[in-house]
Design an enzyme around this catalytic site. Structure first.
Site, mmCIF file in Angstrom:
data_model
loop_
_atom_site.group_PDB
_atom_site.id
_atom_site.type_symbol
_atom_site.label_atom_id
_atom_site.label_comp_id
_atom_site.label_asym_id
_atom_site.label_seq_id
_atom_site.Cartn_x
_atom_site.Cartn_y
_atom_site.Cartn_z
ATOM 1 N N ASP A 8 0.849 -1.190 0.000
ATOM 2 C CA ASP A 8 0.000 0.000 0.000
ATOM 3 C C ASP A 8 0.888 1.245 0.000
ATOM 4 O O ASP A 8 2.101 1.148 0.201
ATOM 5 C CB ASP A 8 -0.883 -0.048 1.258
ATOM 6 C CG ASP A 8 -1.883 1.074 1.302
ATOM 7 O OD1 ASP A 8 -2.273 1.579 0.231
ATOM 8 O OD2 ASP A 8 -2.289 1.458 2.425
ATOM 9 N N GLU A 33 2.607 4.810 -4.091
ATOM 10 C CA GLU A 33 2.585 5.755 -5.231
ATOM 11 C C GLU A 33 3.939 6.437 -5.424
ATOM 12 O O GLU A 33 4.245 6.713 -6.581
ATOM 13 C CB GLU A 33 1.477 6.802 -5.027
ATOM 14 C CG GLU A 33 0.075 6.214 -5.164
ATOM 15 C CD GLU A 33 -0.318 5.291 -4.002
ATOM 16 O OE1 GLU A 33 0.226 5.487 -2.909
ATOM 17 O OE2 GLU A 33 -1.125 4.388 -4.204
ATOM 18 N N ASP A 69 -8.895 3.866 -1.995
ATOM 19 C CA ASP A 69 -9.808 4.334 -0.942
ATOM 20 C C ASP A 69 -11.087 4.941 -1.482
ATOM 21 O O ASP A 69 -11.238 6.159 -1.590
ATOM 22 C CB ASP A 69 -9.075 5.353 -0.063
ATOM 23 C CG ASP A 69 -7.910 4.719 0.676
ATOM 24 O OD1 ASP A 69 -7.865 3.474 0.748
ATOM 25 O OD2 ASP A 69 -7.044 5.469 1.169
HETATM 26 C C1 GLC Z 1 -4.549 3.355 2.898
HETATM 27 C C2 GLC Z 1 -5.076 2.153 2.149
HETATM 28 C C3 GLC Z 1 -6.106 1.438 2.961
HETATM 29 C C4 GLC Z 1 -5.484 1.041 4.310
HETATM 30 C C5 GLC Z 1 -4.937 2.266 5.019
HETATM 31 C C6 GLC Z 1 -4.201 1.910 6.294
HETATM 32 O O1 GLC Z 1 -5.543 4.303 3.046
HETATM 33 O O2 GLC Z 1 -5.568 2.507 0.878
HETATM 34 O O3 GLC Z 1 -6.572 0.330 2.276
HETATM 35 O O4 GLC Z 1 -6.419 0.402 5.094
HETATM 36 O O5 GLC Z 1 -4.059 2.969 4.154
HETATM 37 O O6 GLC Z 1 -3.143 1.044 6.051
#
Ligand code: GLC
Length: 800
Positions: free
Chosen positions: A407, A410, A485
């Site tokens: 995650d 980017e 998200d």
């Molecule tokens: C980001 C991710 C989400 C995750 C969060 C905490 O917002 O996109 O899926 O739960 O981070 O790790």
């Protein structure tokens, strides 16, 4: 100043007259008087690469997107010239290159129709701010041309009339039309006059695509650096275009383990251990199938990657084993930011080895993410990827984690306006040092790649499972993905549907959304409708931000739980069908979801549809996207389709109202299809499968269906230990014949097929099994009227 529009600037420069032509095996070089060189490579008869330099020399030819396994070679190549142009002919395409200005025209070699044509063609502007060029290409829009693809854009499926940007961006609670978001897939398909072609602009700088927005008759694309370097891919079928693009940028390196196609439950975050156990136990108690449980960032010690919070998870290995004993595979999140902490070994090691990204003038790239201030590994350096992959040893080999979720790659940086690294950050780019302007769009991809390598190594001989948020073209080789998200709204249900289809037509099929919405809290009705859509997405995971309340299937009311169970069960029944579709993806690059336009491009009614799609190759699905619906209107593509729930046969090629109370949704099966099904299991491998159901949908005419099977994990299938059954169905007014052809060395444990015949228009008088007449009572299952036959039959002949 960097231009954001193709026409904004007045400083466009153009190639001048071609003064030299040279051929080197499969590559042609056209040199203009002003040092512009067009390098045109014949990749395949239907795939041409166009690459331009303005200085006479090209950059080092390196791409993260193009796979070394891409097919090359052509059947025919002829080069001629006349006064005005060069004419390059392959068995599929004819390409004209104008001598005065290098403009390109591409024709279908079969019927000489114009498929694609440069407007201004290649042009550029010097980038005084950064050096190098802003490279541009413009093409003429054809009559009634439509455009599709471009990754995860949360917009209408047909891109015509819009402009988009490719710059992977952390986009919490994005909306319809937000651009750019998490992925950069600079590939689109154009369609006009029933002919489809693709353009893949393999340039990782921030790029733009304008589909007849700025000028009604012009489609253009440009990037803020690098080379004009694009592949032209001819179909003429849209599916062929996507398959060829996938051939170039890569199919998934292996099948996913079958469990990864089950239902996944996630939340930010399940902790401590007792909470994880409560959730998993509840799935089993309520008999809702589930294969994977996720650990979000709170499992770590202060958000330090590769550590555990021992208060919440005192013995991760034991916990993961106990979960595994109950059929749950544990997936853990790993982000790129490494906490600046001199007592943290991962940090220390990366610092010692000089693996962190640096600013142009030397200091480390420092940014805030969940752990506070972090440094970030340069995943574009092979050594760093190796090191990173090695970090998974303990997590995978020792603790037993089965999947890793990447995650914030980017890379996302908090509290800065641009949400990511500044432009000046330096990257290795596999030995082609560059700034973040060039490496940004591939950073997440290279992280996922390194993670994949770690899993592959330490999970061996089982298959890896990775999920990533950021991606560039080619990332589909290593990992699955989700759409980031999103929000618990009906509009986001629409967005999720479009995004999954769009990703599929952008070569990245293993995709799903946070079912129910990540931000905010859905009503039970929205959650139910989203589950109905989600079970038809290749990656099927419920995820939500815990701040907004619970989002497990039982968090609403009992009716919701029951409907969710019913649909998750359907997902598990369809696993052999989905797995076969995955095999087609891994083997041929065949997209898992087909938007109606890809399913039937010749029917113009499909060009502007967004909601309906074909799951695999035979099941038509249309989610309910509004509250209080008792059904909806939808377009049924041409041909005949069986209503999945009622077996009613409907004639397509028109819109139709379809009933769908909350416990139902519009699902149709193409006539002639044979759909394989498993019994419901609580998780993959829970039961020894002793019988596979084949739902046979009668058709007057012929149809072909397949069933792929293997050990559901491991690599034996790559050595021939798989079975691929091809069923040929032939229906006549008083007969139904099913022939089976089997290839491969895998022997499934089950012995029998249970055939359910749908829509048979006659009463069965006789059945011949492999040319021997059998009595009806011998093959008919006592109560249901289904037929039980040996799985290795060659021919079933049903006579009325
Ligand atoms: C980001 C991710 C989400 C995750 C969060 C905490 O917002 O996109 O899926 O739960 O981070 O790790």
């Amino acid at each position: 100043m960097i231009v954001n529009t193709e026409l904004e600037n007045k400083g466009n420069l153009f190639p001048s007259k071609i003064i030299n032509f040279r051929k080197d095996v499969d590559t042609l070089y056209f040199t203009a008087e002003n040092d512009v060189v067009l390098q045109m490579r014949i990749v395949r008869d239907s795939v041409l690469r166009f690459r331009y330099t303005t200085t006479g020399t090209f950059e080092n030819d390196f791409s993260y997107a193009i796979t070394k396994y891409a097919s090359t070679g052509y059947n025919h190549l002829a080069i001629e010239e006349d006064e005005e142009k060069y004419i390059v002919t392959t068995s599929k395409l004819i390409c004209h290159i104008a001598k005065t200005n290098m403009r390109i025209q591409l024709y279908d070699a079969k019927d000489n129709t114009l498929v694609n044509e440069d407007e201004l063609g290649f042009h550029w502007e010097e980038s005084y701010e950064y050096g190098g060029n802003i490279v541009k290409m413009s093409k003429t829009v054809n009559e009634r041309e439509s455009y599709f693809g471009l990754g995860d854009k949360p917009d209408h499926l047909n891109l015509k009339g819009k402009r988009f940007q490719n710059w992977v961006t952390d986009s919490y609670a994005y909306g319809k039309h937000t651009d750019p978001i998490y992925k950069a897939i600079p590939f689109y398909t154009g369609l006009h006059h029933n002919k489809a072609y693709g353009i893949f602009f393999d340039n990782t700088f921030r790029s733009y695509f304008d589909f007849a927005q700025e000028r009604r008759n012009v489609t253009s694309f440009w990037a803020q650096g690098g080379e004009m370097n694009y592949y032209f891919i001819y179909g003429p079928q849209m599916q062929d275009v996507v398959e060829s693009y996938t051939d170039l940028t890569g199919k998934p390196h292996q099948l996913p383990p079958l469990w990864a196609l089950g239902y996944h439950q996630c939340k930010w975050s399940y902790y401590p251990e007792s909470n994880v156990k409560e959730v998993t136990q509840k799935f089993r108690d309520l008999k809702i199938p589930c294969d994977a449980i996720y650990l979000d960032i709170d499992y770590m010690d202060g958000f330090r990657c590769f550590t555990w919070n021992k208060n919440h998870f005192p013995d991760p290995k034991r916990m993961v084993k106990e979960l595994a004993d109950d059929g749950f595979k544990t997936v853990a999140i790993i982000d790129p930011g490494i906490k600046i902490d001199k007592d943290y070994d991962v940090f220390k090691e990366a610092l010692d080895k000089d693996y962190f990204c640096k600013r142009a003038d030397g200091p480390y790239m420092k940014g805030k993410v969940w752990p506070g201030e972090c440094y970030f590994p340069d995943f574009t350096k092979p050594e760093v990827r190796d090191w990173w992959s090695g970090l998974f040893k303990e997590l995978i080999e020792d603790v037993g984690i089965k999947g890793v979720w990447n995650d914030m790659n980017e890379p996302a940086v908090m509290e800065v306006p641009n949400k990511t690294f500044p432009d000046d950050v330096r990257h290795d780019y596999d030995g082609n040092p560059c700034s973040h302007r060039k490496a940004h769009n591939v950073y997440g991809m290279q992280m996922a790649r390194a993670t994949y390598q770690g899993l592959k190594k330490f999970n061996y001989p089982k298959r890896p499972f990775v999920i990533t948020r950021a991606a560039y073209s080619g990332t589909q080789r290593y990992t699955s993905t989700w759409t980031g998200d999103n929000v618990a709204t009906w509009e986001h249900l629409w967005i999720a549907n479009v995004q999954a289809q769009r990703m599929s037509m952008s070569g990245f099929s293993f995709v799903g959304s946070d079912i129910g919405g990540f931000a905010e809290q859905p009503q039970g009705e929205l959650f139910t409708r989203w589950i109905q859509l989600g079970i038809f997405h290749p990656f099927c995971r419920v995820h939500s931000s815990g701040d907004h309340g619970d989002q497990e299937p039982w968090a609403f009311d009992e009716d919701v739980t029951d409907v969710v169970r019913k649909f998750v069960e359907l997902r598990y029944q369809l696993l052999p069908y989905l797995y076969t579709a995955f095999w087609n993806l891994v083997d041929h690059g065949t997209p898992l979801l087909k938007s109606l336009v890809m399913f039937d491009q010749e029917d113009h009614q499909t060009h502007y549809r967004t909601d309906e799609f074909v799951f695999g190759d035979k099941i038509l699905v249309c989610p309910i996207q509004e509250p209080n619906s008792k059904g909806r209107r939808m377009y049924i593509p041409r041909g005949k389709w069986y209503n999945f729930w009622t077996d009613e046969l409907v004639e397509g090629g028109k819109e139709k109202w379809v009933d769908a109370e909350i416990d139902s949704m519009p699902i149709f099966v193409q006539e002639g299809a044979i759909i394989p099904k498993y019994p419901v299991q609580q998780y993959v491998g829970e039961k020894e499968i002793d019988e596979v159901t084949l739902d046979v949908y009668y058709k007057e005419g012929k149809e072909r269906s397949q069933l792929f099977d293997d050990a559901h994990d491991g690599y034996d299938y790559t050595k021939g230990r798989y079975s691929l059954r091809t069923f040929k169905l032939t229906g006549k007014p008083n007969e139904l014949i099913i022939q089976q052809h089997k290839e491969g060395k895998f022997e499934a444990k089950y012995e029998k097929f249970r055939l359910n015949l749908h829509g048979l228009p006659f009463e069965i008088k006789e059945i011949q099994l492999d040319n021997v007449t059998v009595s009806l009572t011998d093959v008919k299952a006592a109560t249901t009227g289904a037929m039980i036959v040996d799985k290795d039959f060659s021919e079933i002949h049903i006579i009325g």
